[in-house]
Design a protein around this motif. Structure first.
Motif, PDB file in Angstrom:
ATOM      1  N   MET A 230      31.452 -41.956  31.770  1.00  0.00           N
ATOM      2  CA  MET A 230      32.340 -41.032  31.072  1.00  0.00           C
ATOM      3  C   MET A 230      32.844 -39.970  32.043  1.00  0.00           C
ATOM      4  O   MET A 230      32.171 -39.647  33.022  1.00  0.00           O
ATOM      5  N   GLU A 231      34.013 -39.424  31.751  1.00  0.00           N
ATOM      6  CA  GLU A 231      34.542 -38.333  32.571  1.00  0.00           C
ATOM      7  C   GLU A 231      33.826 -37.041  32.196  1.00  0.00           C
ATOM      8  O   GLU A 231      33.746 -36.674  31.027  1.00  0.00           O
ATOM      9  N   ARG A 232      33.307 -36.365  33.199  1.00  0.00           N
ATOM     10  CA  ARG A 232      32.530 -35.146  32.959  1.00  0.00           C
ATOM     11  C   ARG A 232      33.338 -34.095  32.211  1.00  0.00           C
ATOM     12  O   ARG A 232      32.828 -33.443  31.286  1.00  0.00           O
ATOM     13  N   GLU A 233      34.590 -33.915  32.595  1.00  0.00           N
ATOM     14  CA  GLU A 233      35.410 -32.878  31.956  1.00  0.00           C
ATOM     15  C   GLU A 233      35.665 -33.195  30.486  1.00  0.00           C
ATOM     16  O   GLU A 233      35.690 -32.292  29.648  1.00  0.00           O
ATOM     17  N   GLN A 234      35.852 -34.474  30.186  1.00  0.00           N
ATOM     18  CA  GLN A 234      36.009 -34.843  28.773  1.00  0.00           C
ATOM     19  C   GLN A 234      34.742 -34.523  27.996  1.00  0.00           C
ATOM     20  O   GLN A 234      34.790 -33.948  26.908  1.00  0.00           O
ATOM     21  N   PHE A 235      33.610 -34.902  28.569  1.00  0.00           N
ATOM     22  CA  PHE A 235      32.334 -34.662  27.890  1.00  0.00           C
ATOM     23  C   PHE A 235      32.131 -33.180  27.611  1.00  0.00           C
ATOM     24  O   PHE A 235      31.747 -32.786  26.496  1.00  0.00           O
ATOM     25  N   LEU A 236      32.369 -32.324  28.595  1.00  0.00           N
ATOM     26  CA  LEU A 236      32.133 -30.895  28.436  1.00  0.00           C
ATOM     27  C   LEU A 236      33.046 -30.286  27.377  1.00  0.00           C
ATOM     28  O   LEU A 236      32.736 -29.225  26.822  1.00  0.00           O
ATOM     29  N   ARG A 237      34.135 -30.964  27.075  1.00  0.00           N
ATOM     30  CA  ARG A 237      35.031 -30.458  26.023  1.00  0.00           C
ATOM     31  C   ARG A 237      34.659 -30.988  24.643  1.00  0.00           C
ATOM     32  O   ARG A 237      34.471 -30.226  23.700  1.00  0.00           O
ATOM     33  N   TYR A 238      34.523 -32.310  24.525  1.00  0.00           N
ATOM     34  CA  TYR A 238      34.272 -32.820  23.180  1.00  0.00           C
ATOM     35  C   TYR A 238      32.869 -32.497  22.686  1.00  0.00           C
ATOM     36  O   TYR A 238      32.617 -32.454  21.476  1.00  0.00           O
ATOM     37  N   ARG A 239      31.941 -32.222  23.591  1.00  0.00           N
ATOM     38  CA  ARG A 239      30.579 -31.885  23.177  1.00  0.00           C
ATOM     39  C   ARG A 239      30.544 -30.634  22.303  1.00  0.00           C
ATOM     40  O   ARG A 239      29.655 -30.480  21.460  1.00  0.00           O
ATOM     41  N   MET A 240      31.535 -29.743  22.499  1.00  0.00           N
ATOM     42  CA  MET A 240      31.549 -28.507  21.727  1.00  0.00           C
ATOM     43  C   MET A 240      31.879 -28.753  20.255  1.00  0.00           C
ATOM     44  O   MET A 240      31.615 -27.907  19.404  1.00  0.00           O
ATOM     45  N   ALA A 241      32.435 -29.932  19.964  1.00  0.00           N
ATOM     46  CA  ALA A 241      32.722 -30.280  18.569  1.00  0.00           C
ATOM     47  C   ALA A 241      31.525 -30.929  17.890  1.00  0.00           C
ATOM     48  O   ALA A 241      31.575 -31.240  16.699  1.00  0.00           O
ATOM     49  N   LEU A 242      30.447 -31.141  18.650  1.00  0.00           N
ATOM     50  CA  LEU A 242      29.288 -31.850  18.117  1.00  0.00           C
ATOM     51  C   LEU A 242      28.151 -30.912  17.707  1.00  0.00           C
ATOM     52  O   LEU A 242      27.154 -31.361  17.142  1.00  0.00           O
ATOM     53  N   LEU A 243      28.279 -29.628  18.018  1.00  0.00           N
ATOM     54  CA  LEU A 243      27.217 -28.671  17.715  1.00  0.00           C
ATOM     55  C   LEU A 243      26.863 -28.661  16.224  1.00  0.00           C
ATOM     56  O   LEU A 243      27.747 -28.721  15.383  1.00  0.00           O
TER      57      LEU A 243
END
Length: 321
Positions: A122-135
């Motif tokens: 996975m692309e790190r930058e994508q992960f760091l962004r979409y992870r914030m929607a998973l909280l």
């Protein structure tokens, strides 16, 4: 003629089967006439399965993240399937026991080898962004993984490592459960306050965990091993399989998570929190937790140095590439 005889023989067997259970064969044959042919996609519910990936953001790699975790949970279910058979078996058949543990190790092997999908897929930058929607959701909340532990070993072996020496042997299952190691991984180290991730998890699954702990009291896989006659317990194949299961579950699997966490959450000057607020740097290293399902299957030196030789590389960020 031969086929006619075979068909007649099968019908007689079916008649006997349904007669013995008070059923009417003719009714079942009617049902067979009306029944549709079975297809592959209906049998495995393929359309439903492929509809279960529902991203919460527009980032493409989130779908990879979802699918990998779903695949992981299916492997956990396979492991539990084998564990329950070991626990339920009354025969003390060493071949059966060994085969089931080897199956579990094969599932772990597939899981561990596939984790590169998470580490490099996975692309790190994508992960760091979409992870914030998973909280505050987190893989920490995998109930099946905690069930795997409960079937494998008694709660005493899952108590938070610094608290084990103070155990008296008189603690109730409920008291032991409150000291279980993974709770410390989702507790604020400064305030001692439980994270929302842990609160949600406990509310949803504590009754089930306690029920399983009571069901397998004195009958976990470790108990099954200890209760074998010495000549069977010392079988190299079984002992080796249990040793490998311990290393897979309590060393290699956590280390793969560490590799992923370092790639996505570690920076030179700061450490990014996991989505559930878990203390992953102090929670994941095997040498910190020293969780061992089957202590008697290992030698003293292995237990004293549990996980250390595997962990050094992962605890040194400079060695990450």
């Amino acid at each position: 003629m031969e086929n006619d005889d075979r068909t007649e023989s099968q019908i007689r067997k079916l008649e006997a089967k349904y007669r013995d259970s008070g059923q009417d064969l003719a009714s079942y044959l009617d049902g067979l006439l009306y029944q549709r042919y079975l297809t592959y996609w209906d049998y495995i519910h393929l359309d439903t399965l492929l509809s279960l990936q529902v991203p919460r953001t527009h980032f493409p790699d989130e779908e990879i993240f979802i699918m990998y975790h779903q695949i992981t949970e299916l492997y956990f279910k396979l492991i539990l399937h084998e564990e329950r058979q070991i626990v339920d078996d009354k025969s003390q058949d060493i071949g059966f026991f060994t085969e089931k543990v080897n199956r579990i190790n094969n599932y772990y092997k597939a899981l561990i080898s596939s984790f590169s999908i998470m580490v490099r897929g996975m692309e790190r930058e994508q992960f760091l962004r979409y992870r914030m929607a998973l909280l505050p959701a987190s893989g920490f909340q995998s109930a099946q993984y905690r069930m795997i532990e409960l079937y494998a070993t008694p709660l005493e072996n899952l108590v938070y490592q610094p608290q084990r020496k103070s155990l008296t042997g008189k603690e109730s299952l409920e008291e032991l459960y409150e000291m279980i190691y993974w709770k410390k991984g989702a507790t604020d180290k400064e305030t001692g306050e439980k994270t929302l991730t842990l609160k949600q998890f406990e509310y949803r699954y504590t009754p089930r965990f306690i029920r399983i702990a009571k069901e397998v009291k004195d009958n976990t896989i470790y108990h099954k091993y200890l209760n074998l006659p010495p000549e069977l317990r010392n079988t190299k194949a079984l002992t080796g399989a249990l040793q490998q299961m311990d290393i897979n579950a309590n060393v290699n699997w956590p280390l793969m998570h560490m590799g992923s966490a370092y790639r996505y959450l570690n920076k030179e000057k700061e450490t990014i929190e996991a989505t559930g607020g878990t203390n992953w740097k102090s929670f994941l290293p095997p040498s910190f937790q020293k969780i061992v399902f089957f202590p008697e299957a290992h030698d003293k030196e292995t237990l004293e140095n549990w996980g250390k030789q595997w962990v050094e590389h992962h605890l040194n960020p400079e060695k990450q590439t």
